[in-house]
Design an enzyme around this catalytic site. Structure first.
Site, short mmCIF file in Angstrom:
data_model
loop_
_atom_site.label_atom_id
_atom_site.label_comp_id
_atom_site.label_asym_id
_atom_site.label_seq_id
_atom_site.Cartn_x
_atom_site.Cartn_y
_atom_site.Cartn_z
N GLN A 44 -40.15 -6.74 6.00
CA GLN A 44 -38.76 -7.24 5.69
C GLN A 44 -37.69 -6.40 5.75
O GLN A 44 -36.61 -6.81 6.58
CB GLN A 44 -38.74 -7.98 4.53
CG GLN A 44 -37.58 -8.95 4.27
CD GLN A 44 -37.62 -9.78 3.06
OE1 GLN A 44 -38.68 -10.12 2.55
NE2 GLN A 44 -36.37 -9.63 2.33
N CYS A 74 -48.83 -12.29 1.31
CA CYS A 74 -49.79 -11.11 1.12
C CYS A 74 -49.70 -10.68 -0.86
O CYS A 74 -50.51 -10.35 -1.03
CB CYS A 74 -49.62 -9.89 1.74
SG CYS A 74 -48.01 -9.14 1.72
N HIS A 133 -43.58 -13.18 0.12
CA HIS A 133 -44.67 -12.69 1.17
C HIS A 133 -45.89 -13.10 0.73
O HIS A 133 -46.37 -13.18 -0.51
CB HIS A 133 -44.45 -11.30 0.95
CG HIS A 133 -43.20 -10.66 1.53
ND1 HIS A 133 -43.34 -9.72 2.56
CD2 HIS A 133 -41.96 -10.99 1.51
CE1 HIS A 133 -42.22 -9.26 2.89
NE2 HIS A 133 -41.27 -10.06 2.24
N CYS A 138 -46.37 -10.15 7.81
CA CYS A 138 -46.32 -8.58 7.63
C CYS A 138 -47.27 -7.93 8.32
O CYS A 138 -48.52 -8.17 8.57
CB CYS A 138 -46.64 -8.66 5.81
SG CYS A 138 -48.36 -8.52 5.56
N GLU A 139 -46.71 -6.77 8.53
CA GLU A 139 -47.67 -5.95 9.51
C GLU A 139 -48.69 -5.13 9.03
O GLU A 139 -49.80 -4.54 9.26
CB GLU A 139 -46.98 -4.76 10.44
CG GLU A 139 -46.06 -3.74 9.33
CD GLU A 139 -45.23 -2.95 10.19
OE1 GLU A 139 -44.68 -3.43 11.09
OE2 GLU A 139 -45.16 -1.52 9.67
N HIS A 140 -48.82 -5.29 7.54
CA HIS A 140 -49.89 -4.96 6.64
C HIS A 140 -51.15 -5.72 6.33
O HIS A 140 -52.36 -5.13 6.27
CB HIS A 140 -49.27 -4.26 5.12
CG HIS A 140 -48.29 -3.19 5.36
ND1 HIS A 140 -47.09 -3.24 4.68
CD2 HIS A 140 -48.02 -2.28 6.01
CE1 HIS A 140 -46.21 -2.50 4.91
NE2 HIS A 140 -46.74 -1.65 5.83
N HIS A 141 -50.94 -7.01 6.25
CA HIS A 141 -51.80 -8.01 6.12
C HIS A 141 -51.95 -9.11 7.11
O HIS A 141 -52.84 -9.74 6.83
CB HIS A 141 -51.96 -8.53 4.75
CG HIS A 141 -51.68 -7.58 3.29
ND1 HIS A 141 -50.54 -6.96 2.89
CD2 HIS A 141 -52.53 -6.96 2.70
CE1 HIS A 141 -50.66 -6.25 1.98
NE2 HIS A 141 -51.86 -5.98 2.02
ZN LIG Z 1 -48.41 -7.86 3.29
#
Ligand SMILES: [Zn+2]
Length: 205
Positions: free
Chosen positions: A138, A168, A166, A97-100
């Site tokens: 996703q 995260c 996920h 994931c590009e956030h975490h």
């Molecule tokens: Zn994430």
């Protein structure tokens, strides 16, 4: 420098300010992270860790070096007028994931109804793989796979369903270990024709 690093450079956004860090800079960054979490990057057990982490990231993010549209270029036209749905089911993938930068582990169902030509089935799996091996969310992954097949093959329709967990949220954050996320993108006859859509959804059960 490995060939993969050269490959990573090729598809980077062209920007005057963008300078690809070298391997030594990446390893220094990992040493900083190890110090920041409270350990000593110079102790024996960690001495090789920054180099291993750099190599691991190269492997996890090979998708930046490849163009998914190119993968679909070779098609077959001797199909005796075949115009039924083609579905490759449960293609396992690992993404981040590009956030975490936490793992997204899931499966993709990719279907299309051809219009005069088909592509080798392994190529559908390769398109999933290339987009998965980039930083993702996703929803975007799902749309990119469908849009690329639609753009290149120009089929009567495309459907993509992805189910993934996920990390995260399963191994950190709110720790919901059995939750998975389902996303889909339907184009052409998969969007417009209820029977086609239903046939595809039933295959992804
Ligand atoms: Zn994430």
């Amino acid at each position: 420098m490995s060939s993969r690093v050269h490959a990573l450079e090729r598809l980077r956004p062209v920007s005057a300010e963008f300078v690809q860090p070298n391997r030594a800079e990446v390893e220094t960054a990992f040493r900083t992270i190890i110090r920041w979490i409270g350990d000593d990057p110079d102790r024996d057990g960690l001495a090789e860790t920054p180099a291993r982490m750099a190599r691991a990231l190269e492997e996890l993010f090979t998708g930046y070096a490849e163009n998914p549209a190119e993968i679909l270029q070779k098609t077959f036209e001797e199909i005796e007028g075949y115009e039924e749905m083609i579905v490759l089911r449960a293609i396992r993938f690992e993404s981040h994931c590009e956030h975490h930068m936490a793992p997204i582990i899931g499966k993709a169902w990719v279907g299309y109804v051809p219009s005069g030509r088909v592509v080798g089935i392994s190529k559908l799996a390769r398109v999933v793989e290339v987009y998965a091996k980039r930083l993702q969310i996703q929803e975007k992954l799902t749309a990119q796979i469908a849009n690329t097949i639609d753009d290149v093959l120009k089929p009567q329709g495309v459907g993509v369903i992805i189910k993934a967990s996920h990390h995260c949220m399963t191994t950190r954050g709110i720790h919901k270990s059995d939750a998975d996320l389902v996303t889909s993108r339907m184009l052409g006859c998969f969007r417009e024709n209820q029977a086609t859509r239903q046939e595809f959804l039933s295959m992804a059960g």
